[in-house]
Design an enzyme around this catalytic site. Sequence first.
Site, PDB file in Angstrom:
ATOM      1  N   THR A 157       0.895  -1.161   0.000  1.00 52.30           N
ATOM      2  CA  THR A 157       0.000   0.000   0.000  1.00 52.30           C
ATOM      3  C   THR A 157       0.929   1.205   0.000  1.00 52.30           C
ATOM      4  OG1 THR A 157      -0.089   0.170   2.403  1.00 52.30           O
ATOM      5  CG2 THR A 157      -1.752  -1.226   1.375  1.00 52.30           C
ATOM      6  N   HIS A 158       0.500   2.274  -0.639  1.00 51.65           N
ATOM      7  CA  HIS A 158       1.361   3.459  -0.830  1.00 51.65           C
ATOM      8  C   HIS A 158       2.678   3.062  -1.496  1.00 51.65           C
ATOM      9  CE1 HIS A 158      -1.271   5.523   2.169  1.00 51.65           C
ATOM     10  NE2 HIS A 158      -1.287   4.307   2.706  1.00 51.65           N
ATOM     11  N   SER A 280      17.798   0.428 -27.191  1.00 51.41           N
ATOM     12  CA  SER A 280      18.158   1.844 -27.246  1.00 51.41           C
ATOM     13  C   SER A 280      19.147   2.039 -28.383  1.00 51.41           C
ATOM     14  CB  SER A 280      18.797   2.258 -25.918  1.00 51.41           C
ATOM     15  OG  SER A 280      19.658   3.367 -26.107  1.00 51.41           O
ATOM     16  N   LYS A 286      20.211  -1.941 -23.103  1.00 53.45           N
ATOM     17  CA  LYS A 286      18.812  -1.641 -22.775  1.00 53.45           C
ATOM     18  C   LYS A 286      17.777  -2.580 -23.385  1.00 53.45           C
ATOM     19  CE  LYS A 286      17.794   2.326 -21.092  1.00 53.45           C
ATOM     20  NZ  LYS A 286      17.074   2.493 -19.845  1.00 53.45           N
ATOM     21  N   ASN A 288      13.804  -1.965 -23.110  1.00 50.77           N
ATOM     22  CA  ASN A 288      12.859  -1.031 -22.491  1.00 50.77           C
ATOM     23  C   ASN A 288      11.399  -1.483 -22.640  1.00 50.77           C
ATOM     24  OD1 ASN A 288      14.881   0.796 -21.696  1.00 50.77           O
ATOM     25  ND2 ASN A 288      14.950   1.649 -23.755  1.00 50.77           N
ATOM     26  N   GLU A 293       4.586   1.562 -21.840  1.00 51.37           N
ATOM     27  CA  GLU A 293       4.521   3.026 -21.743  1.00 51.37           C
ATOM     28  C   GLU A 293       3.544   3.577 -22.779  1.00 51.37           C
ATOM     29  OE1 GLU A 293       9.202   3.144 -20.400  1.00 51.37           O
ATOM     30  OE2 GLU A 293       8.632   3.801 -22.393  1.00 51.37           O
ATOM     31  N   TYR A 320     -31.109  16.762 -35.144  1.00 54.44           N
ATOM     32  CA  TYR A 320     -29.781  16.531 -35.714  1.00 54.44           C
ATOM     33  C   TYR A 320     -28.940  17.807 -35.718  1.00 54.44           C
ATOM     34  CZ  TYR A 320     -26.030  15.696 -39.027  1.00 54.44           C
ATOM     35  OH  TYR A 320     -24.794  15.609 -39.601  1.00 54.44           O
ATOM     36  N   GLN A 325     -20.622  14.771 -36.565  1.00 55.61           N
ATOM     37  CA  GLN A 325     -19.724  14.195 -37.574  1.00 55.61           C
ATOM     38  C   GLN A 325     -18.300  14.135 -37.019  1.00 55.61           C
ATOM     39  OE1 GLN A 325     -20.167  15.390 -41.803  1.00 55.61           O
ATOM     40  NE2 GLN A 325     -18.074  16.090 -41.624  1.00 55.61           N
ATOM     41  N   LYS A 328     -16.729  10.982 -35.168  1.00 53.59           N
ATOM     42  CA  LYS A 328     -16.302   9.739 -35.826  1.00 53.59           C
ATOM     43  C   LYS A 328     -14.837   9.415 -35.558  1.00 53.59           C
ATOM     44  CE  LYS A 328     -19.321   9.854 -39.765  1.00 53.59           C
ATOM     45  NZ  LYS A 328     -19.410  10.265 -41.166  1.00 53.59           N
TER      46      LYS A 328
HETATM   47  N1  ARG Z   1     -21.708  12.934 -42.816  1.00 53.63           N
HETATM   48  C1  ARG Z   1     -22.843  13.379 -42.078  1.00 53.63           C
HETATM   49  C2  ARG Z   1     -22.632  13.096 -40.583  1.00 53.63           C
HETATM   50  O1  ARG Z   1     -21.773  12.375 -40.228  1.00 53.63           O
HETATM   51  C3  ARG Z   1     -24.060  12.688 -42.562  1.00 53.63           C
HETATM   52  C4  ARG Z   1     -25.340  13.378 -42.164  1.00 53.63           C
HETATM   53  C5  ARG Z   1     -25.483  14.672 -42.871  1.00 53.63           C
HETATM   54  N2  ARG Z   1     -26.738  15.258 -42.582  1.00 53.63           N
HETATM   55  C6  ARG Z   1     -27.004  16.533 -42.772  1.00 53.63           C
HETATM   56  N3  ARG Z   1     -28.171  16.964 -42.427  1.00 53.63           N
HETATM   57  N4  ARG Z   1     -26.115  17.373 -43.231  1.00 53.63           N
HETATM   58  O2  ARG Z   1     -23.314  13.613 -39.760  1.00 53.63           O
END
Ligand code: ARG
Length: 451
Positions: A157-158, A280, A286, A288, A293, A320, A325, A328
Site C-alpha cells: 500500500t502506498h 536503445s 537496454k 525497455n 509506456e 440533428y 460528424q 467519428k
Molecule cells: N456525414 C454526415 C454526418 O456524419 C451525414 C449526415 C449529414 N446530414 C445533414 N443533415 N447534413 O453527420
Amino acid sequence: MRRTTVGEIDADVLAYTAGQDRVLDLALVEADCLGTAAHVQMLSRVPQDPPLLSAAAAKKVVTELAKVSRDAAAGRFEITLEDQDVHLAVERRLTERLGELGRRIHVGRSRNDQVAVDLRLFARARLIEAAEAAAALAGALLALARKQIKTPMVGRTHMQPAMPSSVGLWASAWVEGLLDDLELLQAAYAQNNRCPLGSAAGYGVPLAIDRQLVSDLLGFSRPLHNVIHAGQTRGKIESVILSALGQVMLTLSRLAQDLILFSMPEFGYFALPEAFTTGSSIMPQKRNPDVLELLRAKAAKVLGHAHTVAEMVRAAPSGYNRDLQEAKAPFFEGFDLTVSSLAVMRPLVAGLKVDKPALRRGFGPEVFATDRALELVAGGMPFRDAYREVKARIGELAGGDPDAALAAKTHLGATGGLDLVALNARIREAAAWARREKRRHEACRKRLLGI
Ligand code: ARG
C-alpha cells in the site's frame, strides 16, 4: 463552386464540411450497404399503389450493394469530395449502375438516420472484437494466476511493503477487473443494439414504413422507439461506448504500470518477454518496456476521446446537428487503440517470466507485522494492544514464513481462498456470448447481402 448531389457549394466550404468523412467513411461502406439493403426490402413491402419500389427492383439494388461492399473490401470503392460522405457515394454508384432505380431508394430515410445506423452496425462488430480480446487477456492472466497461485509476493500500500500476498492474488485481481469491464462492454453493446432507421431526419415520414421489419432484417434487438430520441442517440451512444472502452483502458494502463515497476531491475519480480521490449540507439544493454509506456499514453487518449465526444453532445440542442460528424474520428480511434492494446497485452502476459527467488527476497520481517498482531489477537489480546506491542518492538520482529502466511488467509477472495474456477466460468461465458453475437452478425450479412 462545386456541384454536389445536394446542391452547389463553395469549394472551401465543401472541403471544410466534408472534413475527414471521405476517408473515415470508408470504414462504414459495408454497414451502409447493409442498412440500404434492409431499407429497400422494406420499401418494396410498403402497401402503396403505385409501389415505392417493386420486389424485383429491390433485388437489383441488393445485388449491386453486395458488389459495392465487395469492391470496398478490396479497396476499390472511392468516396469523392463531391459525394461528401459514404451515403451519397453509395447512392451515386447505385444511380450510375441502375439508373432511375438508384434515384428511388432515398425515400423514407435521411442521411441522419443512415449514419446513425451505420455507426451502430460498425460498433456492434467492433465491440465484439474488444470483448473477445478482453476475454483472451483475462484468460492469459488467469493462467498466470493458476500457475503462481502459491508464489509469494509482497503486497503493497502506498507502494510500501504491507502484507504477504501472492502472484496468484495479484494476477487474478486483473482478471476480475477485466470481467467487470466486460460487463460494461456488454451493457454498451445492448444499448447499441437498437435500430434508429426510419426516424429519417428525426421526425419520421408520412409513409407506412415498417421500422420493426428493418430492425429485424438488420439483426437488432428492437427499433429505437421515439423518432427524435432515435436521431439524438447519435453521439450519445458513441459516448457510452467510449466510456466503456475507457474503463478497459484504465484497467490495462494500471496493469502496465505494475509490470513496468515490477520488471525494473530493482524489483526483478517479472521479466518481460524479450520480443516485447525495445532496445536503445545508444545504450547497448537496454531492453525497455516501450509497449507498456505506449499503452499508458493510449489509455489517456481513449479516456480523452470519451470526454471529447461527451462534450460534443453536452450542448447540442435536440434534433440533428452536424457537430456529431466530428465524433467519428475519436470513436473509431477509441476502438483501434483498445483492441490493439488488449491484443498486445495477451502474449506479453503469457510470456512473462516470474522470478520466485527475487519475489521471496522482497519479504522483510516488517511484512509480517500485521499477521503477528493478529496472532496475538487470536490468543485473546484486544487488537489495539496487540498493535502497540508489535509496533513498540518492531525492530526485533522476526521474519515469517511467506508460504504459511498465504495459506493462513483462507477467507473468500484472499490468498488461500481464491475461486479461480468461478473466474474461469465468467471468462468462458463472456467468450461464448461474443461468439454467439458474431454468428448473428454473420447470418445477417449473409441474409442481406449474400456475403
Ligand atoms: N456525414 C454526415 C454526418 O456524419 C451525414 C449526415 C449529414 N446530414 C445533414 N443533415 N447534413 O453527420
